[in-house]
Enzyme design. Structure first.
Site, PDB file in Angstrom:
ATOM      1  N   LYS A  22     -46.492 -52.176 -37.560  1.00 37.37           N
ATOM      2  CA  LYS A  22     -45.375 -52.174 -36.663  1.00 37.37           C
ATOM      3  C   LYS A  22     -45.644 -52.497 -35.122  1.00 37.37           C
ATOM      4  CE  LYS A  22     -43.267 -48.096 -35.112  1.00 37.37           C
ATOM      5  NZ  LYS A  22     -43.336 -47.929 -33.934  1.00 37.37           N
ATOM      6  N   ASN A  23     -46.727 -51.731 -34.813  1.00 34.01           N
ATOM      7  CA  ASN A  23     -47.374 -51.630 -33.456  1.00 34.01           C
ATOM      8  C   ASN A  23     -48.355 -52.709 -33.017  1.00 34.01           C
ATOM      9  OD1 ASN A  23     -45.929 -49.424 -33.061  1.00 34.01           O
ATOM     10  ND2 ASN A  23     -47.437 -47.870 -33.246  1.00 34.01           N
ATOM     11  N   ARG A  92     -38.455 -47.556 -27.443  1.00 28.86           N
ATOM     12  CA  ARG A  92     -39.232 -47.675 -26.042  1.00 28.86           C
ATOM     13  C   ARG A  92     -40.346 -49.172 -25.880  1.00 28.86           C
ATOM     14  NH1 ARG A  92     -42.784 -45.808 -24.864  1.00 28.86           N
ATOM     15  NH2 ARG A  92     -42.882 -45.361 -22.774  1.00 28.86           N
ATOM     16  N   CYS A 116     -38.269 -39.384 -25.189  1.00 28.95           N
ATOM     17  CA  CYS A 116     -37.797 -39.156 -26.728  1.00 28.95           C
ATOM     18  C   CYS A 116     -38.428 -37.847 -26.955  1.00 28.95           C
ATOM     19  CB  CYS A 116     -38.456 -40.412 -27.237  1.00 28.95           C
ATOM     20  SG  CYS A 116     -40.309 -40.429 -27.420  1.00 28.95           S
ATOM     21  N   ARG A 121     -42.734 -39.870 -21.714  1.00 31.66           N
ATOM     22  CA  ARG A 121     -42.945 -41.280 -21.719  1.00 31.66           C
ATOM     23  C   ARG A 121     -42.947 -42.200 -20.578  1.00 31.66           C
ATOM     24  NH1 ARG A 121     -42.657 -42.145 -27.481  1.00 31.66           N
ATOM     25  NH2 ARG A 121     -44.145 -43.680 -26.895  1.00 31.66           N
ATOM     26  N   PRO A 122     -43.656 -41.863 -19.600  1.00 29.58           N
ATOM     27  CA  PRO A 122     -43.708 -42.507 -18.183  1.00 29.58           C
ATOM     28  C   PRO A 122     -44.239 -44.017 -18.661  1.00 29.58           C
ATOM     29  CG  PRO A 122     -45.483 -41.135 -18.193  1.00 29.58           C
ATOM     30  CD  PRO A 122     -44.439 -40.813 -19.370  1.00 29.58           C
ATOM     31  N   ASP A 304     -50.345 -40.475 -33.914  1.00 28.31           N
ATOM     32  CA  ASP A 304     -49.522 -40.839 -34.997  1.00 28.31           C
ATOM     33  C   ASP A 304     -49.587 -40.256 -36.406  1.00 28.31           C
ATOM     34  OD1 ASP A 304     -48.631 -43.972 -33.620  1.00 28.31           O
ATOM     35  OD2 ASP A 304     -48.073 -42.084 -33.087  1.00 28.31           O
ATOM     36  N   VAL A 326     -52.605 -36.119 -26.713  1.00 29.34           N
ATOM     37  CA  VAL A 326     -52.213 -37.531 -26.200  1.00 29.34           C
ATOM     38  C   VAL A 326     -50.796 -37.555 -25.542  1.00 29.34           C
ATOM     39  CG1 VAL A 326     -51.642 -40.108 -27.175  1.00 29.34           C
ATOM     40  CG2 VAL A 326     -53.773 -38.758 -27.764  1.00 29.34           C
ATOM     41  N   ARG A 396     -37.471 -46.807 -38.835  1.00 26.92           N
ATOM     42  CA  ARG A 396     -37.782 -47.679 -37.645  1.00 26.92           C
ATOM     43  C   ARG A 396     -39.471 -48.042 -37.891  1.00 26.92           C
ATOM     44  NH1 ARG A 396     -37.443 -44.686 -32.266  1.00 26.92           N
ATOM     45  NH2 ARG A 396     -38.591 -46.537 -31.652  1.00 26.92           N
TER      46      ARG A 396
END
Ligand code: EPZ
Length: 428
Positions: A22-23, A92, A116, A121-122, A304, A326, A396
């Protein structure tokens, strides 16, 4: 809203195929905005985030046609420079359209992603990079407004090796005037895959996968075909599922070299792990040993995979300290694991997990993609039934996870909310 119901303590056995990452797929899809000819992608996972990205790209003016795991895409004209809040807040990663929009079309209006479940999450590092490349960036009424008649190459040193920040800036630099150097770049395999695709399209990129990436801007890109790399987090999730059930699981169609931090920890915990060319086989003892884990940018232990590893440690022998280095708050799965009898004490970025002999199935709530995966891993080891609500979080990023786990012998069913599901071995 669907639920997932698991009857635990069934050792998993057999092999499971991993889907595309996905990423990797998300920034690769977003790169269609850079224009050039038609591109054909294969091994694209059928997950909600990919559908959401396709919808967003359509709104911007791209044509994106999906047929199973294959996507044909191109973009010849800009329909709108705007990525709206009601879409960005659901994903995002939409922020990665910002760089390509600026580089190819000179303007972008992208909603701030908003926070989230795992943190604020800047995107300040993304924006500072674009400003260095000559863009004017303002943030007003929750939207990032950026303009740049022509981006110019710059030397950008990232405070933190941000994954989507590196991707955003790398894509923008492909069409900038001159050379861009990104220092302290993220090194994730998904960045290497994006760079490989862009180079096929005529971009000039060197150093992807290292902390120093150099991009020499070109006038335009061309079309290309690309096979998306396998999803290392999905692969790690199935290894964790095999490990927690004392099973014997072979994960196929993966890249073992992308999983080394995870397989090293699983070996340290007492699992036997054998790597093939495109597979990893794990055989686990009845009970693993506790190990300490600290998440870290790649090639460190992936954040993750933190929730999945915590689930494993809840039934391991001994005490483990899990440090989330992280994100600022990625322990939202802890209270749900505690409902299942887990002994976990959180102190800032550390969680001290005292391994219990057993977990008890319970009704629990999914909160974000990877926390949900951690609850599934825990449910596979728990005595009795675990009923996980809000599994749309899972959809997702995991393609058919219940079906794939059933293929390994798990007693797991997906039920429509409001109906009582009894998990069985059916469909194994
Ligand atoms: C990517 O998110 C992944 N998402 C995440 O996966 C993953 O958890 C994360 O990288 C870390 O590996 C995608 O690739 C689509 P970051 P990203 O920017 O890029 C701080 C999943 O489940 N930061 O590397 O958003 C930030 O607050 C998702 O698949 C800044 O301070 O992560 C965080 O603490 C979840 N300013 C840290 O860096 C910035 O401008 C890492 O964030 C950007 C980031």
């Amino acid at each position: 809203m669907d639920r997932i119901v698991i009857t635990g303590k069934q050792p998993l056995r057999g092999s499971v195929k991993v889907s595309g990452a996905k990423n990797a797929a998300l920034p690769i899809l977003a790169s269609v905005i850079l224009g050039g000819g038609e591109c054909t992608l294969t091994n694209v996972p059928r997950v909600v985030d990919v559908f959401t990205m396709g919808k967003l790209l359509g709104m911007l003016g791209a044509t994106v046609q999906a047929d199973g795991n294959r996507v044909v895409m191109k973009m010849d004209a800009l329909r709108s420079p705007e990525a709206p809040y009601d879409l960005v807040r659901t994903m995002r990663a939409s922020v990665v359209v910002l760089g390509p929009l600026l580089a190819r079309w000179g303007e972008a209006t992208v909603s701030l992603p908003g926070g989230c479940a795992i943190g604020s999450r800047p995107v300040n590092l993304h924006l500072a990079g674009f400003e260095k490349m000559g863009a004017t960036v303002t943030v007003e009424h929750g939207y990032i407004k950026a303009k740049a008649p022509r981006l110019k190459g710059a030397r950008i040193c990232l405070d933190f090796p941000t994954v989507t920040g590196t991707e955003n800036l790398m894509m923008a630099a492909c069409l900038a005037d001159g050379t861009t150097v990104i220092e302290n770049a993220a090194k994730e395999p998904e960045i290497v895959d994006l760079a490989a695709f862009l180079v096929k399209r005529g971009a000039r990129i060197a150093g992807a996968g290292s902390d120093l990436v150099t991009i020499e801007g070109v006038k335009a890109l061309r079309g290309a075909d690309h096979d998306v790399i396998p999803d290392r987090i999905e692969a790690g999730t199935y290894l964790a599922a095999g490990a927690i059930t004392g099973g014997d699981v072979s994960v196929e169609d993966c890249r073992p070299q992308h999983l080394e931090a995870v397989t090293a920890k699983l070996r340290e915990a007492g699992a036997e792990v054998v790597e093939g060319k495109e597979s990893v086989r794990l055989r686990a003892p009845a009970r693993l040993k506790s190990v300490d884990v600290r998440t870290y940018p790649y090639p460190g232990f992936a954040t993750d995979m933190q929730a999945q590893m915590m689930a494993l440690m809840c039934v391991a022998q001994g005490t483990s300290v899990i440090t989330e280095a992280v994100f600022e708050s990625r322990f939202i799965h802890v209270p749900e694991l505690q409902r299942m009898g887990a002994e976990i004490k959180v102190d800032g970025s550390h969680a001290v997990v005292t391994g219990a002999a057993r977990l008890a199935g319970a009704p629990v709530m999914a909160s974000d993609l990877r926390a949900s995966a951690g609850l599934i891993v825990a449910g596979l080891a728990a005595e009795g039934e675990t009923d996980i609500a809000r599994v749309y979080h899972l959809d997702r990023g995991y393609e058919r996870i219940d079906e794939k786990l059933r293929g390994l012998g798990a007693r797991i069913m997906r039920v429509k909310d409001g109906s009582s599901g009894v998990a069985s071995g059916a469909g194994a």
